[in-house]
Scaffold this motif. Sequence first.
Motif, short mmCIF file in Angstrom:
data_model
loop_
_atom_site.label_atom_id
_atom_site.label_comp_id
_atom_site.label_asym_id
_atom_site.label_seq_id
_atom_site.Cartn_x
_atom_site.Cartn_y
_atom_site.Cartn_z
N UNK A 298 0.83 -1.20 0.04
CA UNK A 298 0.23 -0.13 -0.01
C UNK A 298 0.83 1.25 0.12
N UNK A 299 2.03 1.21 0.64
CA UNK A 299 2.83 2.37 0.71
C UNK A 299 3.92 2.56 -0.51
N UNK A 300 3.79 1.45 -1.40
CA UNK A 300 4.97 1.42 -2.39
C UNK A 300 4.30 1.01 -3.67
N UNK A 301 3.26 1.55 -4.14
CA UNK A 301 2.70 1.65 -5.28
C UNK A 301 2.43 -0.02 -6.00
N UNK A 302 2.00 -0.83 -5.06
CA UNK A 302 1.45 -2.02 -4.86
C UNK A 302 2.80 -2.98 -5.01
N UNK A 303 3.99 -2.39 -4.78
CA UNK A 303 5.02 -3.39 -5.14
C UNK A 303 5.72 -3.54 -3.59
N UNK A 304 5.98 -4.81 -3.29
CA UNK A 304 6.65 -5.09 -2.07
C UNK A 304 8.20 -4.94 -2.07
N UNK A 305 8.77 -4.12 -1.24
CA UNK A 305 10.22 -3.90 -1.21
C UNK A 305 10.74 -5.07 -0.53
N UNK A 306 11.80 -5.56 -1.50
CA UNK A 306 12.38 -7.17 -0.93
C UNK A 306 13.35 -6.78 0.11
N UNK A 307 13.63 -7.72 0.89
CA UNK A 307 14.70 -7.83 2.09
C UNK A 307 15.82 -7.64 1.39
N UNK A 308 16.73 -6.94 1.98
CA UNK A 308 18.20 -6.77 1.39
C UNK A 308 19.35 -7.48 1.85
#
Length: 286
Positions: free
Chosen positions: A143-153
């Motif tokens: 929801x906070x990233x344009x429907x993209x889930x930021x990956x774990x780094x």
Amino acid sequence: MVRIIGILIGLFFSGWLLVSFGMGAKEYITNPPAETAEHEFHLEAKEISFSSDGPLGKFDRQQLQRGFQVFKEVCSACHSLRLVAFRNLEEIGYSEEEVKAIAASWAIQAPDIDPATGEMSTRAPLAADKFPKPFANNVAAAAANNNAIPPDLSLMTKAREGGAPYVYSLLTGYQDPPTNLPKANQPGPGLHYNPYFANLNLAMAPPLAVEDQVSYSDGTKASVDQMSEDVSAFLIWTAEPKLEERHQAGWAVLAFLLIATILAYLSYRTIWADVKAKKKKKVTEA
């Protein structure tokens, strides 16, 4: 009779598979698939070297601390580092007291359980805690990233082809789409063109867009290239924190094998020298 029928059926299917393979190969050769825009415009990772590269590579701890600063002030707003604990930062040069201070001042609270009620609560992270996730769950992250889930780094430089150079290239590779880019591949709303990304467009906006976005404590000029290189080096460490120990162990094993080989050869020469002498003596006596 049953065996013969089984053999015939097997031969039939084998022949059919062979014919199908031949037809497919002929079709591929005569009518090769057309290259997509992703193939045409996608770029390989830039050439860049790090102090940890090669069998003698070692981490530049000052660079790792700068990279951690970039992660803390920029990347941690969206990305997690779930396999790394705050106390692991001692391995890159921070003191125990500094680690405690970093954990206590972390912007994101660590999950906890209220011992009185048993309900979920939060608290300031401790040195023994893993880095807290920036979002409660994937729904909130999307929801906070344009429907993209930021990956774990944590393992990013191991998980992506190209490793750290790919990460560096991605961070420094944002640009305007070329004029001859097909309309179907033009970045849509909320997307950003980056030729180092597999499908050319990604939801992550340029995280390192301006100089001096981070103020390095050691006085290093924080250019976009410098920040990108530093955080890439930091992610090499998070993915393989025991890299230096592995290099040292490898050289020790090679030295052991070399010495063992020399000793084995000398033993061979000594043992067979006696055997040859005895054989020669017997031949002479005969």
